[in-house]
Every structure is written in C-alpha cells, then in structure tokens.
Design an enzyme around this catalytic site. Structure first.
Site, mmCIF file in Angstrom:
data_model
loop_
_atom_site.group_PDB
_atom_site.id
_atom_site.type_symbol
_atom_site.label_atom_id
_atom_site.label_comp_id
_atom_site.label_asym_id
_atom_site.label_seq_id
_atom_site.Cartn_x
_atom_site.Cartn_y
_atom_site.Cartn_z
ATOM 1 N N ASP A 10 29.925 11.745 -24.705
ATOM 2 C CA ASP A 10 30.741 12.950 -24.790
ATOM 3 C C ASP A 10 30.504 13.756 -23.511
ATOM 4 O OD1 ASP A 10 32.345 14.974 -26.200
ATOM 5 O OD2 ASP A 10 30.513 16.139 -26.185
ATOM 6 N N SER A 11 31.386 14.713 -23.256
ATOM 7 C CA SER A 11 31.204 15.594 -22.104
ATOM 8 C C SER A 11 29.969 16.476 -22.282
ATOM 9 C CB SER A 11 32.438 16.461 -21.919
ATOM 10 O OG SER A 11 32.681 17.212 -23.088
ATOM 11 N N CYS A 73 34.533 12.315 -27.000
ATOM 12 C CA CYS A 73 35.227 13.428 -26.350
ATOM 13 C C CYS A 73 36.736 13.205 -26.380
ATOM 14 C CB CYS A 73 34.736 13.520 -24.911
ATOM 15 S SG CYS A 73 35.592 14.735 -23.904
ATOM 16 N N GLU A 152 30.990 28.137 -28.940
ATOM 17 C CA GLU A 152 29.682 28.097 -28.283
ATOM 18 C C GLU A 152 28.975 29.452 -28.347
ATOM 19 O OE1 GLU A 152 30.114 26.047 -24.503
ATOM 20 O OE2 GLU A 152 30.091 24.155 -25.617
ATOM 21 N N CYS A 184 39.716 18.508 -30.622
ATOM 22 C CA CYS A 184 38.583 18.813 -29.738
ATOM 23 C C CYS A 184 37.370 18.902 -30.645
ATOM 24 C CB CYS A 184 38.826 20.135 -29.009
ATOM 25 S SG CYS A 184 37.405 20.711 -28.055
ATOM 26 N N HIS A 186 34.845 20.640 -30.882
ATOM 27 C CA HIS A 186 34.354 21.949 -31.321
ATOM 28 C C HIS A 186 35.215 22.577 -32.424
ATOM 29 C CE1 HIS A 186 32.001 21.782 -27.646
ATOM 30 N NE2 HIS A 186 31.452 22.942 -27.888
#
Lengths: 268, 268
Positions: A10-11, A73, A152, A184, A186
C-alpha cells in the site's frame, strides 16, 4: 498447497484495512506487508510516478519469496495494475475489480457512485470495470481529497467531516445513487458520516472486504492456499519511520505490531 | 557582483509563494526552482527522511552552478537545516529564522502563536528560535494538518475552512496571542479565514515575505548580488508531472510558467 507468504502493499498505512480483512478471511496465511510511508500519498501523483512506485514495491516483495501479491491501495490498483500484470509473472490482485463487482451486485436502480482520490477517480478504472459488467449503469465518480486527511486527523465523526461530506456527495444524492464504492482504504472510517449524508437507501461497498474474499478464491483456484488453518504471521516493512507505523497501524489492526523494518525502496 | 542563479527548493508547489516574493524583491536575479512533487508532502515524514530529501534537492541544485540556496519549505527548514549547513559549503537560508524574527518584532504582549505541519511544529524549530531572541516569550505551537489539503482543494474561504480553523486555533485564542507565524507556505491563503477566527488584534507573519527580505540582505553582505536590476529568469524543475505543476504553479505566481523539466531526484 503452498506455505509461501502473500505479499501485500500500500502507499502507507491505509492498506492495513485490507490486511485486516485478509487476516480474518485467511488466518493460516503468512503475509509480508510493505507500506510506502516515505512517499505517501499516491492519490495526487501522476500515472508514471505511481507505476514506478508500484514496480519498486513489487520488486521488494519478490525478494521475500511470496506466492501472490495483493495491492491494497486503490490509486496504485487504478493506475498501474495493467502495466504490472504485463511485466511481472506472479499473480497480482488489486482492489478495483472486487469493488466494482460488489457494486454491480448491490445496485438495484443501476445508478452507482464511486468516491476516491483524484488519481483513482480520474483514471476511470472503477467506472470502466463497472461499465464492462453492467453496460447500462449510470456511474458518478467524485474525488474527495479531504477525506484522507480528515480520517488521519481522527475527525471522521465531526462537523468538519459532515460538512465536507455534504459538499462532496451532493451530486451523488442528486443522481439518486443506491450503491457507493468507498474507493480509498481510508473511507470506510467515514461510513457513519456518509450514511448521515446519503441515508439508509445507499449500500456502501468496502473494496477491502471484497478483495480479501476475491484473494481467497484466487489462491484456491491457483492451488496456492496454505494448508494451515490459522497461526499465519505477518512481517511488516515500511519506507519511513517504523515507530509511527507501529503506533497508528496497531490501532487500525487492533493488534500489536511487534516489529517493523525500514526498507530503502528508492533503489529497487 | 555575481550573476550565478539562486537555487530555491520546496517539497512541491507551496514554495512558489516564497519564489514570488524573491522575484518581487530581487527582480534581477536568475533562479533555479526545484519542487519535489513526487514526494510531497514533507509535513508528516520523519526527520531522517526529510534530511535525505533535503540533501538530494541540494545536490541537484548544485549541478546548476548556483551561488546560494533558499529553502522555501517550512518542514525542510525546520528538520534538516542544521545538518545541511554542516555538510554543504554554499550559503543556505531557510524560512524559520526570518519568520521567527518578524514574530518577535510584531508581538507586544510576548504571546506568540506558531502554526504549521506536524513536522514543523513538533521539531520545535520556530519555538526555539523565538525563545532565543525573546527568552520570556510565551509560545504556543499548533499543527494544522488539514490546512494544506483545504488550500489545495481551493476551499480556503469556505465554511469547512472556517470550522476547521476554529477547532485548530481555539487554544491560540484562549492564550490571547497577538502575533501568529503562518509556518507553512500554503497558510497565507487562509489569512482571511484565520482573521475571522482570531480577530484584528492578531498580526500574521508570512515567512515567505520575510525570507525574501532576509535573502536580499544575505546576498548583499556576502557580495553575491547580481548587478542586473531586472530581467532575471527562472528555470523550473520538478520530480513528478511537469504539466500539473505548470497549471497550478502559474496560478500561484500569476505569470505563465513556460517550461518545466522533470528530474530523477531519487538517484542523487
């Protein structure tokens, strides 16, 4: 039967939501996870750069004698999957196809929303996959660049998240979508806020869950499943500070991350 | 008199606000600008990684026969300046010292706020510099990670920006600060919103402006000023897609960016 590990990359840290699903659905598998934390986020980068980072991640995982790769990702899956599958021999599974498939299954009125980073949405990868499976579907893609930093910051259930979601999702509401791909890693953290904006009639699709399911099927078909039923372990690698990854990652996985090693990914 | 160019670098595009000030205050100087767009943002990265990226940027600029370097990025200035000044011979100016100096000049009640990325605030660089100049000052540093994506979304004067600013700046208001360092190149775009939250009694310090002023003084002292009074030109280099940089950068500079070259920064 094949006891070699699965490589997951993943990134950065968001891909741990995919890892968590894999651990739950395939508890016997060993895993090598790489998070490119020194170059996160991929979402605003050019296709060329994401391809370069994707290939470096694959080359790193190949040094760990893995049997298959899961790209956790969305942006990397959207921008670089086709190129990678041409170059590397190993089975590579991304999040786009499983996510698209689940959205097509979920919709009743054939009006599907997709949200993700700029890179994911502008690449049209989800849109193309969905259209292939359901040519008459109406698909509305919206990039939501503020969602990642909101998650985040830990602000997913605040007024900032709500007002931001209202701004981004207005068009989806107007088009009367009935299923929404959270494109995504997140975004599932924002599902309560998104639900408040869009209402209960919209089914949310979490590609992390769908990808773990598709991964299990892929390994079975290719006779690559481990014969262990549980006890799989995971080795973690990152390109920036391991301590920060341990702290935040442990929260996402809800288990302690004992050891993380740093990799010099740029030279691969 | 010295007609060699000044090197300016930033984690990406925000440093163009510093470049713009340099162009206005030193219109005769040639400039080489490097924006590390493939690895932006620096604000959440570890010190070790920022030092590595900083050194790579300096090594690139040194290939362009520059006479001095201006570090336009607050995070890079905060985390890596001391290490760089030990290693490289060339004069290097960052944004921290000029910004801190201006805040100390501006304050009357000696209560100073500093806002910036996580990296900048947690490094304590502004706080240490200010304390050195004004040992009795009370300094409150607040990281504001959502401000950069809000500005990049073009949302600096929206309700999202206002509510976010209210959340971040509450503590500064309670401490009754009377001057505020906008310690990230993107933040001056939020000055109207910040003013709405903090009121007219708070003087905002823009380190971009202060750094250009300090750069002029530094070049003069070291007898490095060009003898041209105008007509300086700027060459642009980035590590990701030049087209995106041209488009967004042109808006910030309010002049056309004719040509941008891509650099492979990772191998330097």
């Amino acid at each position: 039967m094949d006891d070699r590990p699965i490589g997951v990359f993943d990134s950065g840290i968001g891909g741990l939501t995919v890892l968590k699903e894999i651990m739950e659905q395939l508890p016997g598998e060993d895993i090598v996870y790489f998070g490119d934390t020194a170059r996160i986020p991929y979402g605003t980068r050019s296709k060329e750069t994401v391809i370069k980072y994707f290939f470096q991640s694959v080359r790193f995982l190949l040094t760990k004698e893995i049997k298959a790769i899961v790209v956790a990702c969305n942006t990397a899956s959207a921008l670089a999957m086709e190129e990678a599958q041409k170059v590397f021999d190993i089975p590579i599974l991304g999040v786009i196809e499983p996510g698209a498939k689940a959205a097509v299954s979920a919709t009743k009125n054939s009006v599907i929303g997709v949200i993700g980073t700029e890179g994911t949405i502008n690449s049209q990868s989800y849109q193309r996959k969905i259209r292939k499976m359901s040519p008459s579907a109406e698909i509305i893609g919206i990039p939501c660049p503020l969602f990642v930093p909101i998650v985040e910051e830990g602000w997913e259930n605040t007024d900032v998240a709500f007002i931001t979601a209202k701004k981004y999702l207005l068009e989806l509401k107007e088009h009367n979508i009935d299923s929404l791909v959270l494109g995504c890693t997140h975004y599932p953290a924002l599902r309560y806020t998104i639900n408040k904006v869009l209402g209960d009639k919209v089914t949310m699709v979490n590609p992390a869950y769908e990808t773990a399911k598709a991964g299990k099927i892929m390994l079975k078909e290719k006779k690559l499943l481990s014969n262990r039923l549980d006890g799989g372990k995971c080795d973690y690698y990152v390109s920036d500070d391991p301590e920060k990854f341990k702290r935040i990652g442990g929260n996402i996985l809800r288990r302690e991350i004992a050891s993380v090693q740093k990799v010099n990914i740029e030279n691969l």
